[in-house]
Design an enzyme around this catalytic site. Structure first.
Site, mmCIF file in Angstrom:
data_model
loop_
_atom_site.group_PDB
_atom_site.id
_atom_site.type_symbol
_atom_site.label_atom_id
_atom_site.label_comp_id
_atom_site.label_asym_id
_atom_site.label_seq_id
_atom_site.Cartn_x
_atom_site.Cartn_y
_atom_site.Cartn_z
ATOM 1 C CD GLU A 115 -2.858 -1.231 2.376
ATOM 2 O OE1 GLU A 115 -2.685 -0.404 3.295
ATOM 3 O OE2 GLU A 115 -3.768 -2.067 2.389
ATOM 4 C CG HIS A 253 -9.256 6.072 2.458
ATOM 5 N ND1 HIS A 253 -9.218 5.895 1.094
ATOM 6 C CD2 HIS A 253 -8.723 4.939 2.989
ATOM 7 C CE1 HIS A 253 -8.694 4.721 0.810
ATOM 8 N NE2 HIS A 253 -8.383 4.118 1.944
ATOM 9 N NE ARG A 299 -4.559 5.111 3.823
ATOM 10 C CZ ARG A 299 -5.237 4.282 4.594
ATOM 11 N NH1 ARG A 299 -5.750 4.721 5.745
ATOM 12 N NH2 ARG A 299 -5.416 3.030 4.248
ATOM 13 C CG HIS A 360 -10.003 6.419 6.500
ATOM 14 N ND1 HIS A 360 -10.996 5.476 6.336
ATOM 15 C CD2 HIS A 360 -8.842 5.731 6.615
ATOM 16 C CE1 HIS A 360 -10.463 4.262 6.350
ATOM 17 N NE2 HIS A 360 -9.172 4.384 6.532
ATOM 18 N NE ARG A 395 -4.650 4.797 9.999
ATOM 19 C CZ ARG A 395 -5.047 3.927 9.067
ATOM 20 N NH1 ARG A 395 -4.395 2.788 8.913
ATOM 21 N NH2 ARG A 395 -6.072 4.205 8.292
#
Length: 557
Positions: A115, A253, A299, A360, A395
């Protein structure tokens, strides 16, 4: 009605259930969850859980990726501990029945995904329904444990404190803990809990109380979060006197499905990890304009890029295109995403997916030490409710489930060490909940109007890109709303909607306070007035609460 248990766990996600299974070896566990036990953020998690299992990966690489994503605010000791103990906790999940996808190559234990922000494949997954697989396995195990009672439709209202008990507690011997604990200024005795089925507020006493209520996504108009994500644990802890930290770091997100018939379906980060490309309506890829990592940027970078792309073009969304990958691969790797999108008229094997950013994940929360302990004695915070020092200003993808199981284990271990002392504790007399002259609320609009107003204000004023002017404007507008909500709380009988409104109103205020105090741009907090990071003045946590001096509790790195 007064009820007692050894452990009161508030929330039924991965952290609460993981802790419950271990605490049940010590004593009686009552777990309360505000709706159904499956109504959790864990159950919606698609991507997976990050941990080092590949010989081509290393702890050092996972640590470095986490620190890079956290933009200078991660606590290195916490990161090191979580990463290095993570594989053992993932194996525990496997032992209770979580069937992570097995590797297909010789010597490959797990099929590991990749990811954004990760330099290697390290995401253990069950295709695109990892969260629900974990949740189902944990719930099944909890159902087999006689010491665990799960109460659905029970909503915690406020924490019970020794300082507010009717009689003074006798002096207690100082407990010995390893490692040294925080300096406590009060003792948590449990919580007032609203039974949604009969409308009664119950007094639930416990030797140990654990907040696992998830995040704060419902404070924003658009979110990937379930309806339960109203920041209850953070709000209750703050009202009780515990410090909270880093609430300005709200992760959006980047790729939430944009469709009028679906309100919070996210398109997993793993889609970009498997080669998905973000494109505009003309089909042109744009991420390399904004970040050298392209579609595998973290992100915060991707969400800002999409936000700017949409503002520049005037379009309502962008698109995530993975149609160049074989159709059979996509159907097998992303069955939930494929079927959901197909049911809405989007065939991801043939056409791009319309996406927009949405609120998110809360990277801040209730301040804890390395064992999950808060400022209040016998009160722990776990999962998204907590600010442990792992995530910093942003994060890293799939580190959240990892943090949850690691800290649930550490909190349970701390309770085990303290149990000879905890088991001897007695409870002072607690004032039962009193409704006094409160009357039923007759006009639901009193709740719905303020709820809608707060969420729209937060989306428009405290979104992906912020300005000091907008932050000051919303601070002024939130004041009267908070006063009105508190008036409703005093005047009317409690309802679940009123409890949640009170919590999101406070959470909104705390997010704005934290955002106003950080005069720089870092990670998820982008302030247009101060577009650069300022390590000289702001490379530190934003801490608000009983102590206002940014001093971490003893035992926290």
């Amino acid at each position: 009605m007064e009820q007692q248990a050894d452990f009161l766990i508030i929330g039924s996600g991965i952290s609460g259930l993981s802790f419950a299974l271990k605490a049940a070896r010590l004593g009686r566990v009552t777990l309360v969850t505000k709706k159904k036990r499956l109504d959790t953020a864990t159950n919606l998690a698609q991507g997976g859980i990050a941990a080092v299992f590949s010989p081509e990966d290393s702890f050092a690489a996972h640590i470095a990726d986490t620190l890079t994503a956290g933009a200078g605010l991660c606590h290195e000791e916490v990161v090191k501990m979580v990463v290095e103990t993570g594989p053992a906790r993932v194996r525990e999940l496997m032992a209770i029945g979580v069937a992570f996808q097995a590797g297909s190559k010789p010597g490959e234990e797990l099929d590991l995904g990749r990811e954004g922000g990760h330099s290697a494949r390290r995401i253990a997954h069950t295709m695109d329904r990892t969260g629900s697989s974990i949740e189902e396995s944990l719930l099944q195990k909890a159902a087999e444990e006689p010491n665990i009672t799960i109460l659905e439709n029970h909503l915690a209202v406020d924490l019970l404190l020794a300082s507010k008990a009717e009689n003074k507690e006798p002096a207690r011997p100082k407990k010995v803990t390893d490692p040294p604990g925080p300096t406590f200024h009060d003792r948590c005795l449990g919580a007032y809990v609203l039974n949604r089925q009969n409308g009664k507020v119950e007094t639930r006493l416990a030797r140990v109380t654990v907040l696992c209520t998830g995040g704060t996504g419902k404070v924003y108009l658009y979110t990937t979060n379930p309806d339960i994500a109203t920041g209850d644990g953070i709000a209750m802890a703050y009202r009780a006197g515990a410090r909270v930290a880093n609430l300005e770091f709200v992760q959006f997100h980047p790729t939430c499905l944009y469709h009028p018939r679906v309100k919070n379906f996210l398109i997993s980060e793993a889609v970009r990890g498997e080669g998905g490309r973000l494109v505009n309506r003309r089909g042109l890829a744009f991420m390399t304009k904004y970040d050298s990592r392209g579609d595998l940027a973290t992100r915060d970078a991707v969400a800002r890029a999409i936000d700017l792309e949409m503002k520049t073009s005037g379009e309502d969304c962008v698109f995530l295109d993975i149609s160049h990958q074989p159709a059979d691969f996509l159907k097998k790797r992303f069955p939930t995403i494929y079927q959901t999108c197909l049911g809405l008229g989007v065939d991801i094997t043939r056409e791009p997916i319309p996406v927009v950013p949405a609120a998110h994940y809360m990277c801040g929360g209730v301040l804890t030490d390395l064992m999950g302990r808060t400022d209040l004695e016998n009160l722990y915070a776990l999962g998204e409710t907590a600010c442990t020092g792992l995530h910093g200003a942003n994060r890293l993808a799939s580190n959240s489930l990892l943090e949850a199981v690691v800290f649930a284990h550490r909190a349970a271990e701390q309770c085990r060490k303290d149990w000879p002392w905890l088991a001897k504790q007695t409870f002072p007399a607690i004032m039962p909940w009193r409704a006094d002259r409160a009357r039923p609320i007759e006009e639901a609009v009193l709740i719905s109007h303020n709820w809608d107003q707060i969420r729209r204000l937060m989306w428009n004023y405290v979104g992906i890109v912020r300005s000091e002017k907008r932050l000051h404007l919303i601070q002024e507008q939130l004041g009267p709303i908070l006063a009105e909500v508190e008036s409703h709380y005093q005047d009317y009988l409690l309802t679940p909607d009123l409890v949640e409104l009170r919590n999101i109103a406070l959470i909104a205020q705390l997010i704005v306070r934290c955002a106003l105090s950080r005069k720089e741009s870092r990670g998820l907090h982008y302030l247009s007035d101060h577009p650069q990071a300022d390590d000289q003045h702001w490379k530190k946590d934003t801490i608000i609460g009983v102590k206002q001096d940014n001093t971490p509790p003893v035992g926290r790195p």
